[in-house]
Scaffold this active site. Structure first.
Site, PDB file in Angstrom:
ATOM      1  N   GLN A 147      43.741 104.563  -6.945  1.00  0.00           N
ATOM      2  CA  GLN A 147      43.122 105.300  -6.721  1.00  0.00           C
ATOM      3  C   GLN A 147      43.069 106.271  -6.303  1.00  0.00           C
ATOM      4  OE1 GLN A 147      41.417 104.609 -10.343  1.00  0.00           O
ATOM      5  NE2 GLN A 147      42.039 103.112 -10.887  1.00  0.00           N
TER       6      GLN A 147
ATOM      7  N   LYS B 239      49.162 105.259 -12.028  1.00  0.00           N
ATOM      8  CA  LYS B 239      48.065 105.759 -12.198  1.00  0.00           C
ATOM      9  C   LYS B 239      47.351 106.703 -11.401  1.00  0.00           C
ATOM     10  CE  LYS B 239      45.928 101.363 -11.270  1.00  0.00           C
ATOM     11  NZ  LYS B 239      44.816 100.738 -12.384  1.00  0.00           N
TER      12      LYS B 239
HETATM   13  N1  PMP Z   1      43.598  99.101  -6.461  1.00  0.00           N
HETATM   14  C1  PMP Z   1      42.791  99.871  -7.210  1.00  0.00           C
HETATM   15  C2  PMP Z   1      41.327 100.338  -6.977  1.00  0.00           C
HETATM   16  C3  PMP Z   1      43.043  99.944  -8.638  1.00  0.00           C
HETATM   17  O1  PMP Z   1      42.132 100.508  -9.604  1.00  0.00           O
HETATM   18  C4  PMP Z   1      43.804  98.855  -9.201  1.00  0.00           C
HETATM   19  C5  PMP Z   1      44.569  98.453 -11.130  1.00  0.00           C
HETATM   20  N2  PMP Z   1      42.808  98.983 -11.754  1.00  0.00           N
HETATM   21  C6  PMP Z   1      45.004  98.118  -8.397  1.00  0.00           C
HETATM   22  C7  PMP Z   1      44.849  97.882  -6.604  1.00  0.00           C
HETATM   23  C8  PMP Z   1      45.456  97.189  -8.613  1.00  0.00           C
HETATM   24  O2  PMP Z   1      47.072  97.602  -9.106  1.00  0.00           O
HETATM   25  P1  PMP Z   1      48.217  97.757 -10.185  1.00  0.00           P
HETATM   26  O3  PMP Z   1      48.153  97.078 -10.865  1.00  0.00           O
HETATM   27  O4  PMP Z   1      49.119  98.749 -11.016  1.00  0.00           O
HETATM   28  O5  PMP Z   1      48.895  96.379  -9.157  1.00  0.00           O
END
Ligand code: PMP
Length: 406
Positions: free
Chosen positions: A203, A226
Site C-alpha cells: 500500500q 496496486k
Molecule cells: N499487504 C497489503 C498491505 C495489501 O494491501 C495487500 C493486498 N490487498 C497485500 C499485502 C497482498 O498483495 P497481493 O494480493 O497483491 O499479493
C-alpha cells in the site's frame, strides 16, 4: 486542490470513462487494485504483438528483445525504489515475495524458541507465511499491539525486541486503516539489536516515495497491480548480502548455474530466485507503470492524495451516523468507516447501485477487525485519478444509504 492535470490523467485510464448502474463510475477501490493507464496497456500490447518470446535463453532477435525489455523493467523498478537492479527479484506479487522470505527463514534462520514480530494491522499475507514457518519450527509469532486510533504501540514494540527475534515483518501503510507506520524508527530499533526488517510496501508503493537505502530496510515487498501495473507481478527487494544468504525458493529452469543429478549450483542473484519462465509481459507492464508514476512525480501524487484524503475525511465527518475506524495522525489514501450498526456490505451494495465502487468486509485483516470488535468496514481508497467531485459523490451516496437503511 491543485492538481491541474487530473482530467488529463483520467483520460489516460480508459476504464474510468464508463457508467455503472446508470451513473458515471466512481472508482474508490484502489487499495484492492488500481486501474491501468494506456501507457501500461500499450507496453503489454507491444510485447505480445511485436516481440513475444522467452527471456534469457535465446540467441534469436525476438528473445533478445524480450530479455532486454524484461531486464530494463528490473532497472526501472530498481530506480523507482532506489536499489541496485541485482537486488530486485520479480515475484507474483507481495504475497509471493513475503512467502519467499518466510520460506528462506524457515529453512535457514528460524529455530525452536525463536520469535518473529509482526503487527496487529497486518494483511493476512504478512501473517500466515510467518505463522506457517513458526508452527513448523516451534518458534513464536509475536504481535505489536495498536492503539484505538490504529497506531502501533511503539514503546511495546521496543520492549518486544530481544535476541530471540529473528525478523520483524510489518506493513508500511495499513490497507484497512490507512495508517502510515513509523518504519524508519522500526528499522532503527530492530537494527540496534541486529534484527532484520521486512516491509510490506503493497500500500505504500502507489502513495509515498520508497528509498530502500535511506530506510536501510532489509526486505521490501510490493505488488504491481496496486501501482497502476498488471496483476501477477510484484517484487521483492532484498539487500544483496541477504539475498546471498537466503536459500532458493523454488527450483527449476533459469535459477541454475549448472545441474547434474549429483548436485546443482545456482544462478547469481536475483535469478537464483526466479525459477521458470517469468511473467515477462507483466514485468514489462510494471516497468511502464513505475515510469508513469515517476513521470507524474511521486511527491506531487502524495501531496494531491493527502489533500484529497483530508477533504474526504472532513466531508464524511458531517454524516452523524458515520464512525471512522482508524484515525491515525499519519495516514494515506484509505478511509474505513461504519454506518450505525449496519453491515458494511449493505452500505457497499447501496453505493454500487449509485456507481460508486468501494470495498466492504475484513480486507484480509481479520485479526485487526477483531481488535476493533467489528465484522468489517466500508473502505474508500484513493488514487491519483480521483477527484473532489468523486468524493462529493461518495458523501452523497453514503447519505442516501443512511436514508435507505433507516
Ligand atoms: N499487504 C497489503 C498491505 C495489501 O494491501 C495487500 C493486498 N490487498 C497485500 C499485502 C497482498 O498483495 P497481493 O494480493 O497483491 O499479493
Amino acid at each position: 486542490i491543485i492538481w491541474p492535470d487530473v482530467e488529463l490523467i483520467r483520460n489516460e485510464f480508459p476504464i474510468l470513462q464508463q457508467t455503472v448502474n446508470g451513473n458515471p463510475l466512481v472508482y474508490l477501490d484502489n487499495g484492492a487494485t488500481t486501474q491501468k493507464p494506456v501507457q501500461v496497456i500499450r507496453s503489454m500490447q507491444e510485447y505480445y504483438t511485436g516481440y513475444n518470446s522467452n527471456v534469457h535463453r535465446g540467441v534469436h532477435t525476438l528473445s533478445q528483445k524480450a530479455t532486454s525489455a524484461y531486464e530494463a523493467a528490473r532497472h526501472q523498478v530498481a530506480s523507482f525504489i532506489g536499489a541496485d537492479h541485482t537486488e530486485v527479484i520479480f515475484t507474483k506479487g507481495t504475497t509471493d515475495a513475503i512467502n519467499l522470505v518466510a520460506a528462506g527463514f524457515r529453512k535457514e534462520f528460524l529455530n525452536e524458541g525463536d520469535e518473529v514480530i509482526i503487527s496487529t494491522m497486518e494483511h493476512h499475507s504478512n501473517i500466515v507465511p510467518w505463522q506457517l514457518a513458526c508452527e513448523e519450527k516451534k518458534a513464536h509469532l509475536k504481535v505489536i499491539p495498536i492503539t484505538d486510533k490504529g497506531e502501533l504501540e511503539m514503546d511495546v514494540f521496543e520492549s518486544m525486541l530481544n535476541p530471540r527475534v529473528k525478523i520483524v515483518a510489518v506493513t508500511w501503510i495499513s490497507n484497512s486503516l490507512g495508517t502510515i507506520n513509523p518504519v524508519k524508527d522500526i528499522i532503527r530499533l530492530a537494527h540496534a539489536q541486529g534484527i532484520p526488517v521486512l516491509l510490506d510496501a503493497a500500500q505504500a508503493a502507489p502513495h509515498i516515495q520508497i528509498r530502500v537505502r535511506d530506510l536501510d530496510v532489509d526486505f521490501l515487498a510490493l505488488s504491481g497491480h496496486k501501482i497502476y501495473g498488471p496483476t501477477g507481478i510484484g517484487i521483492l527487494y532484498g539487500k544483496e548480502s541477504w539475498l546471498h544468504k537466503l536459500p532458493p525458493y523454488q527450483g527449476g529452469g533459469d535459477m541454475i548455474k549448472h545441474v547434474t543429478f549429483a548436485k546443482t549450483t545456482y544462478a547469481d542473484v536475483p535469478l537464483k530466485f526466479e525459477a521458470g519462465t517469468p511473467a515477462i509481459c507483466e514485468a514489462i507492464g510494471l516497468g511502464a507503470a513505475m515510469a508513469y508514476v515517476t513521470q507524474l512525480g511521486i511527491h506531487k501524487v502524495q501531496a494531491y492524495e493527502h489533500q484529497l484524503t483530508k477533504y474526504a475525511i472532513e466531508q464524511l465527518s458531517t454524516i452523524p451516523q458515520l464512525r471512522f475506524i482508524g484515525e491515525a495522525k499519519h495516514r494515506a489514501a484509505a478511509i474505513s468507516f461504519l454506518i450505525g450498526d449496519h453491515h458494511p456490505s449493505d452500505v457497499g451494495v447501496l453505493l454500487d447501485q449509485q456507481g460508486i465502487a468501494v470495498r466492504t468486509g475484513h480486507h484480509c485483516t481479520q485479526p485487526l477487525m477483531e481488535r476493533f470488535n467489528i465484522p468489517g468496514t466500508v473502505r474508500a481508497s484513493l488514487a491519483v485519478y480521483n477527484t473532489t467531485e468523486e468524493i462529493d459523490r461518495l458523501v452523497q451516496g453514503v447519505r442516501k444509504a443512511v436514508t435507505l437503511l433507516g
